[in-house]
Design a protein around this motif. Structure first.
Motif, PDB file in Angstrom:
ATOM      1  N   SER A  72       0.861   8.818  11.627  1.00 33.52           N
ATOM      2  CA  SER A  72       1.831   9.500  10.840  1.00 33.52           C
ATOM      3  C   SER A  72       1.546  10.200  10.087  1.00 33.52           C
ATOM      4  N   PRO A  73       1.999  11.963  10.224  1.00 32.84           N
ATOM      5  CA  PRO A  73       1.853  12.510   8.632  1.00 32.84           C
ATOM      6  C   PRO A  73       1.931  11.678   7.024  1.00 32.84           C
ATOM      7  N   ILE A  74       1.595  12.471   5.901  1.00 31.67           N
ATOM      8  CA  ILE A  74       1.710  12.034   5.174  1.00 31.67           C
ATOM      9  C   ILE A  74       3.067  12.654   4.590  1.00 31.67           C
ATOM     10  N   PRO A  75       4.004  11.622   3.573  1.00 28.97           N
ATOM     11  CA  PRO A  75       5.078  12.491   3.596  1.00 28.97           C
ATOM     12  C   PRO A  75       4.262  13.362   1.936  1.00 28.97           C
ATOM     13  N   PRO A  76       5.052  13.819   1.682  1.00 23.43           N
ATOM     14  CA  PRO A  76       5.182  14.803   0.523  1.00 23.43           C
ATOM     15  C   PRO A  76       5.355  14.448  -0.563  1.00 23.43           C
ATOM     16  N   THR A  92      -4.656   9.124  -8.435  1.00 22.68           N
ATOM     17  CA  THR A  92      -5.062   9.712  -7.712  1.00 22.68           C
ATOM     18  C   THR A  92      -4.489  10.175  -6.205  1.00 22.68           C
ATOM     19  N   ARG A  93      -4.811  11.009  -5.963  1.00 23.77           N
ATOM     20  CA  ARG A  93      -4.714  11.661  -4.532  1.00 23.77           C
ATOM     21  C   ARG A  93      -4.577  10.203  -3.505  1.00 23.77           C
ATOM     22  N   PHE A  94      -3.045  10.661  -2.482  1.00 26.27           N
ATOM     23  CA  PHE A  94      -3.177   9.512  -1.657  1.00 26.27           C
ATOM     24  C   PHE A  94      -4.697   9.536  -1.039  1.00 26.27           C
ATOM     25  N   ALA A 108       6.613   5.994  -4.888  1.00 29.83           N
ATOM     26  CA  ALA A 108       6.286   7.072  -3.943  1.00 29.83           C
ATOM     27  C   ALA A 108       6.415   6.820  -2.549  1.00 29.83           C
ATOM     28  N   ALA A 109       6.783   7.720  -1.954  1.00 28.23           N
ATOM     29  CA  ALA A 109       7.396   7.612  -0.591  1.00 28.23           C
ATOM     30  C   ALA A 109       6.146   6.389  -0.091  1.00 28.23           C
ATOM     31  N   GLU A 110       6.748   5.477   0.718  1.00 27.99           N
ATOM     32  CA  GLU A 110       5.686   4.839   1.268  1.00 27.99           C
ATOM     33  C   GLU A 110       4.515   5.320   2.809  1.00 27.99           C
ATOM     34  N   VAL A 111       3.774   5.092   3.198  1.00 25.21           N
ATOM     35  CA  VAL A 111       2.554   5.828   4.030  1.00 25.21           C
ATOM     36  C   VAL A 111       2.846   4.459   5.108  1.00 25.21           C
ATOM     37  N   ASN A 112       1.901   4.070   4.658  1.00 31.45           N
ATOM     38  CA  ASN A 112       1.490   2.859   6.042  1.00 31.45           C
ATOM     39  C   ASN A 112       1.977   1.032   4.646  1.00 31.45           C
ATOM     40  N   ILE A 113       1.656  -0.155   5.343  1.00 27.06           N
ATOM     41  CA  ILE A 113       1.695  -1.142   4.909  1.00 27.06           C
ATOM     42  C   ILE A 113       0.003  -1.635   4.780  1.00 27.06           C
TER      43      ILE A 113
END
Ligand SMILES: Nc1nc2c(c(=O)[nH]1)N[C@H]1C(S)=C(S)[C@@H](COP(=O)(O)O)O[C@H]1N2
Ligand SMILES: [Mo]
Length: 517
Positions: free
Chosen positions: A214-218, A228-230, A457-462
């Motif tokens: 799933s795309p990384i949300p902004p 650090t970067r996601f 920050a927006a959660e990408v996944n667990i």
């Protein structure tokens, strides 16, 4: 040349400088010859590399942790440099002990050669033939030592020849040994690296997942504020392993065997894997040696096949509770079958490329939520279904826990420790992780005051870390901020500080900095 020899009370002996030089040169000749011979058989057979690997293998858990804490990712370089210093000192001492007779040096050369042979024979990943390299090394050490010693001795005693000529003979021979050792060492290195792993890697081409991540949300990171970067770049992704020299396995030659407590044994080639439906997943990987506040944790988009598919094809027998994975260099890890079936990945791609060589090319395991040493075998070649009470992975007899889920943890990325920050409004930001439970919230407090909830920050996944930030009003002067995370199971990080061994560090990260007036 002066001081090749001197006589004391009529008994000739070599000068200390010449004696030490002979020892050092013979040592270099021995190591280089062994390295060259290993180039033909197996690069791991080089006595220098093999002794280094054996030293790493004999390292107890606490010392490994100290090495990682002290040298970080340069721990391997530290081992190699440390060994070089010890060996050169031994060579010089062996020479100094042989100012009258070559016997002590001969004995040292022989013993060192035997140590090299023992190290090679103890490696699980080397065949019997590999012992040729330390044997060549031993022979070269003895011959070089005795040869140089005899020449130097001639110059001291000026046996039968004009003294100047014998000195020239010694100088010429020593130069020859030094140059020869250099050439042999380089040639051995070139031979060892002739396996064109980069060529094999670049020939793989695009790995297109059937199921994309799933795309990384902004807004998945606060990099603009200093987190650090996601997604960690492959370059910056932390690296931890026991391999003194990175295993070089070409995809064409690679195969994975799945066996043990299964209904059908499987052997899969690289093409078999890449032609399966590939999935892409963002996963945060963490090392058990990561200290509170440390950076042995990184995130990448891995591409591969779910291990569940492969294990179901093999048919896991009841009673098997451990997936025992082995690397081409003999490293092993034991992972609970349940975790592997639930979310284990056989990864062949990382951040849009085939796996980098240092990160396990052609294939590795990744199981989100388990520390790397029990789950993330790189240069993977063997999966055995077995039981925890029958087999132990590499780090278990060295004092680390067999069961090692990642502990809920958080880290302050900014401000940095001892930094001086400008105004009274200070942005504190960082990251937190609790794979595969997920992060529910992060709290921050200043100077032991009340906990304040940070903005997540927006959660990408667990299966990944989650960034956070908060702005604090702070008066001029020194301040200490701390953070703590709560995972989605409801567990809040304990303030109790424990070191990484045996199953991961705990405690709150804390940073002390100054707000300028
Ligand atoms: N073959 C091999 N795989 C290994 C290791 C190793 O020493 N050898 N170390 C493990 C450990 S301790 C960790 S934390 C992860 C690190 O993976 P990375 O180097 O890609 O970050 O790899 C794991 N896989
Ligand atoms: Mo690790």
């Amino acid at each position: 040349m002066t001081g090749v020899g001197n006589t004391e009370a009529g008994r000739p002996r070599l000068s200390a400088g010449v004696a030490a030089l002979i020892g050092v040169l013979a040592l270099l000749a021995a190591l280089a010859a062994g390295h060259l011979a290993a180039g033909f058989v197996d690069k791991g057979a080089s006595p220098y590399v093999a002794v280094g690997n054996a030293a790493v293998d004999l390292t107890p858990g606490w010392l490994k942790d100290f090495a990682i804490a002290t040298f970080g990712t340069y721990d391997k370089l530290a081992v190699l440099v440390g060994m070089a210093i010890v060996l050169l000192a031994l060579g010089a001492l062996a020479g100094l002990a042989s100012r009258r007779r070559p016997t002590p040096g001969t004995v040292v050369a022989t013993v060192l050669g035997l140590v090299g042979a023992a190290a090679v024979l103890s490696r699980p990943d080397l065949g019997r033939l590999a012992v040729i390299a330390p044997v060549v090394s031993l022979a070269m050490g003895v011959v070089a030592f005795r040869g140089l010693h005899a020449l130097a001795w001639k110059a001291v005693t000026a046996d039968g020849e004009p003294e100047g000529m014998s000195r020239r003979g010694f100088v010429r021979a020593s130069t020859g040994v030094a140059v020869g050792a250099g050439v042999a060492g380089v040639a051995g290195q070139l031979l060892a690296n002739r396996i064109d792993v980069e060529g094999s890697r670049s020939a793989i081409g695009e790995l297109t997942p059937r199921v994309p991540a799933s795309p990384i949300p902004p807004g998945a990171d606060f990099a603009a504020q200093g987190t650090t970067r996601f997604v960690t770049s492959n370059r910056d992704f932390y690296r931890i392993d026991t391999a003194l020299s990175v295993p070089r396995v070409r995809a064409q030659e690679w195969a994975l065997r799945i066996h043990g407590m299964v209904d059908r044994e499987l052997t899969l080639r690289f093409e078999d894997i890449r032609n399966r439906p590939l999935v892409a997943r963002h996963i945060t990987l963490s090392c058990v040696s990561n200290e509170v506040g440390g950076d042995l944790v990184s995130t990448a988009e891995f591409v591969g096949v779910p291990l569940r598919d492969l294990l179901q094809e093999a048919g896991v027998r009841t009673g098997a509770d451990q997936v025992f994975s082995t690397s081409v260099d003999g490293f092993t890890a034991g992972t609970p079958v349940a975790d592997v079936l639930d979310r284990g990945l056989l990864a062949i791609g990382m951040n849009g490329e085939p796996l980098p060589v240092e990160h396990g090319f052609p294939a590795r395991m990744v199981v989100p939520g388990l520390y790397g040493y029990v789950s993330a075998t790189k240069w993977l070649v063997d999966l055995e279904l077995t039981r925890f009470d029958l087999k132990q992975g590499y780090w278990i007899p060295r004092g680390w826990s067999a069961i090692a889920p990642v502990k809920t943890q958080s880290r302050i990325d900014t401000p940095a420790s001892s930094e001086t920050v400008g105004s009274g409004r200070v942005t504190v930001a960082g990251t937190a992780w609790a794979m595969p439970r997920g992060i529910a919230r992060v709290e921050v407090r200043a100077d032991g005051g009340p906990w304040q909830q940070a903005e997540p920050a927006a959660e990408v996944n667990i299966d990944c870390w989650r960034m956070w930030r908060i702005t604090l009003d702070l008066s001029p002067g020194r301040h200490t901020v701390e953070c703590r995370a709560t995972d989605r199971v409801g567990y809040t990080q304990t303030d109790q500080r424990v070191p990484p061994a045996p199953d991961g560090a705990t405690g709150w990260d804390s940073v002390t900095f100054t707000v300028s007036g």
